[in-house]
Scaffold this active site. Structure first.
Site, PDB file in Angstrom:
ATOM      1  N   ASP A   1       9.619   3.139   1.560  1.00  0.00           N
ATOM      2  CA  ASP A   1       8.438   3.924   1.925  1.00  0.00           C
ATOM      3  C   ASP A   1       8.255   3.869   3.442  1.00  0.00           C
ATOM      4  O   ASP A   1       7.780   2.884   3.995  1.00  0.00           O
ATOM      5  CB  ASP A   1       7.194   3.354   1.213  1.00  0.00           C
ATOM      6  CG  ASP A   1       5.941   4.183   1.518  1.00  0.00           C
ATOM      7  OD1 ASP A   1       5.952   4.958   2.490  1.00  0.00           O
ATOM      8  OD2 ASP A   1       4.938   4.008   0.796  1.00  0.00           O
TER       9      ASP A   1
ATOM     10  N   PHE B   1       0.859  -1.183   0.000  1.00  0.00           N
ATOM     11  CA  PHE B   1       0.000   0.000   0.000  1.00  0.00           C
ATOM     12  C   PHE B   1       0.896   1.234   0.000  1.00  0.00           C
ATOM     13  O   PHE B   1       1.655   1.455   0.929  1.00  0.00           O
ATOM     14  CB  PHE B   1      -0.956   0.057   1.201  1.00  0.00           C
ATOM     15  CG  PHE B   1      -1.937   1.200   1.056  1.00  0.00           C
ATOM     16  CD1 PHE B   1      -3.166   1.008   0.446  1.00  0.00           C
ATOM     17  CD2 PHE B   1      -1.597   2.489   1.448  1.00  0.00           C
ATOM     18  CE1 PHE B   1      -4.044   2.073   0.248  1.00  0.00           C
ATOM     19  CE2 PHE B   1      -2.477   3.560   1.253  1.00  0.00           C
ATOM     20  CZ  PHE B   1      -3.701   3.350   0.659  1.00  0.00           C
TER      21      PHE B   1
ATOM     22  N   LYS C   1       2.968  11.382   6.810  1.00  0.00           N
ATOM     23  CA  LYS C   1       2.248  11.221   8.075  1.00  0.00           C
ATOM     24  C   LYS C   1       2.856  11.981   9.264  1.00  0.00           C
ATOM     25  O   LYS C   1       2.651  13.175   9.385  1.00  0.00           O
ATOM     26  CB  LYS C   1       2.099   9.732   8.377  1.00  0.00           C
ATOM     27  CG  LYS C   1       1.191   9.020   7.346  1.00  0.00           C
ATOM     28  CD  LYS C   1       0.785   7.665   7.830  1.00  0.00           C
ATOM     29  CE  LYS C   1       0.225   6.770   6.736  1.00  0.00           C
ATOM     30  NZ  LYS C   1      -1.211   6.831   6.576  1.00  0.00           N
TER      31      LYS C   1
END
Ligand code: PMP
Length: 402
Positions: free
Chosen positions: A226, A141, A255
């Site tokens: 990531d 994801f 984030k």
């Protein structure tokens, strides 16, 4: 003042469809606690998918936001501003790379990394531009843009959004042999999550990332990690790749870089990689805006000053040990897995759907989320205390054991 019910109905009527794993409306928050309009308090064990590592409304980060709001908030990239150079320097030094490129969301940072690898492949490696291949992993994801969902294997994320962007080779996660088979002269990069968060906290075998690094070095391929979900102390190190002493070519961040306050993302790399962008070839109106920079600098300070990596390592172990003790008392839990305070509880098939348990936990005052229908994720803000973990464990035990 609207009730939770009224707000949910209003959203369903006027808001385009969105996924809500639990029926709860949040109207206030502080630290690890959130509150609904009726004044019910919940312990937040999702942290906005790891975006609130520093805790909700951390005073230092909120102060930075307020101070900057009094000066200048947005300039666009047309002009220099007096915050971005300071933030760029701070972040580059923090991650140990030559330079950083600012974006807003995690997906934008991933897109930036993809463009970097492709352009580097063309300019440096000499790969024809329509031939470039990037190796990615099953169950990944990385976001929801059209290019990123082109290499998703999740039908919900991918179906009916074609035609898809070519140039991605999907191989099984945690399978170095499959990666070796997939590498060829047109491979420009490998894009990997050090732990697959959305897939249900899938932790690869020790040595997987190190193996990827070796394959990259041997084949002149870039390694892009990531760290959008795993980064900024979540797993017990500043970045998850540090558990294996890996030095990725490209670090993708998002984030918690925004301290749970503001969307801030970035890509970091050395000059020989990120230098492929020349003025006007990539960017975003909001990337590197003064407000985002001020907030992100305070967010980094909080991680360092409060030693949140060490805290996540220590309390993560404490939390996992507590969950394993609960596992020993029930046949509903198959596995407790994760690193630091990124934890997954895998249920046995006989336990029924995870939603039953997440709903029961919500009713007790703990918010968490299921993944697929058999995994429950716990990822509290890293400022959580031992006593609060004890409270959480008590609620979890009541739900699973009685
Ligand atoms: N990469 C990873 C590993 C993620 O977990 C996410 C979000 N869950 C993203 C990228 C996308 O970030 P955003 O939602 O900010 O676009």
């Amino acid at each position: 003042m609207y009730t939770s019910k009224e707000l949910m109905e209003m959203e369903h009527k006027y808001g385009a469809h969105n996924y809500h794993p639990l029926e709860v409306v949040i109207s206030k928050a502080e630290g690890i606690w959130v509150e609904d309009p009726e004044g019910r308090r919940y312990m937040d064990m999702l942290s906005a998918y790891s975006a609130v590592n520093q805790g909700h409304r951390h005073p230092k980060i909120i102060q930075a936001l307020k101070d900057q709001a009094d000066l200048v908030t947005l300039t666009s990239r047309a002009f220099y501003n007096d915050r971005w150079p300071l933030f760029a320097k701070k972040l580059a030094e923090f991650v140990g790379k030559d330079m950083v490129l600012p974006m807003n969301t995690g997906a934008e940072a991933v897109e930036t990394a993809i463009k970097t690898m492709r352009k580097w492949g063309y300019l440096v490696k000499g790969v024809e531009q329509d031939k470039a291949e990037i190796i990615v992993f099953e169950e990944n994801f990385h976001g929801r843009t059209t290019t990123i969902i082109s290499f998703s294997v999740d039908p919900d994320a991918r179906d009916h959004y074609g035609p898809y962007t070519p140039g991605f080779v999907i191989v099984p996660y945690d399978d170095l042999e499959a990666v070796k088979r997939a590498v060829n002269k047109n491979t420009v990069g490998i894009l990997v999550e050090p732990i697959q968060g959305e897939a249900g906290i899938r932790v690869p075998s020790d040595g997987f990332l190190k193996g990827l690094e070796r394959i990259c070095r041997e084949n002149n391929v870039l390694l892009a990690v990531d760290e959008v979900q795993t980064g900024f102390c979540r797993t017990g190190k500043t970045f998850a790749f540090q558990h294996e002493g890996v030095d990725p070519d490209i670090i993708i961040m998002g984030k918690a870089l925004g301290g749970g306050v503001f969307p801030v993302s970035a890509v970091a790399a050395n000059e020989n990689v990120l230098g492929v962008f020349k003025p006007g070839t990539h960017g975003s109106t909001f990337g590197g805006n003064p407000l985002a920079c001020a907030v992100a600098m305070a967010a980094i300070d909080v991680l360092v000053e409060e030693k949140l990596a060490d805290r996540a390592a220590e309390l993560g172990k404490y939390f996992m040990d507590g969950l394993k003790a609960i596992q020993a008392k029930t046949d509903k839990i198959k596995e407790v897995r994760g690193k630091g305070l990124l934890i997954g509880l895998v249920l046995n098939e006989s336990a029924g759907k995870a939603r039953i348990y997440t709903t029961a936990l919500k009713d007790k005052g703990l918010l968490c989320k299921e993944t697929h229908s058999w995994i429950i994720r716990f990822a509290p803000p890293l400022v959580i205390t031992k006593e609060e973990i004890d409270r959480a464990l008590k609620m979890i035990e009541e739900v699973f054991v009685g």
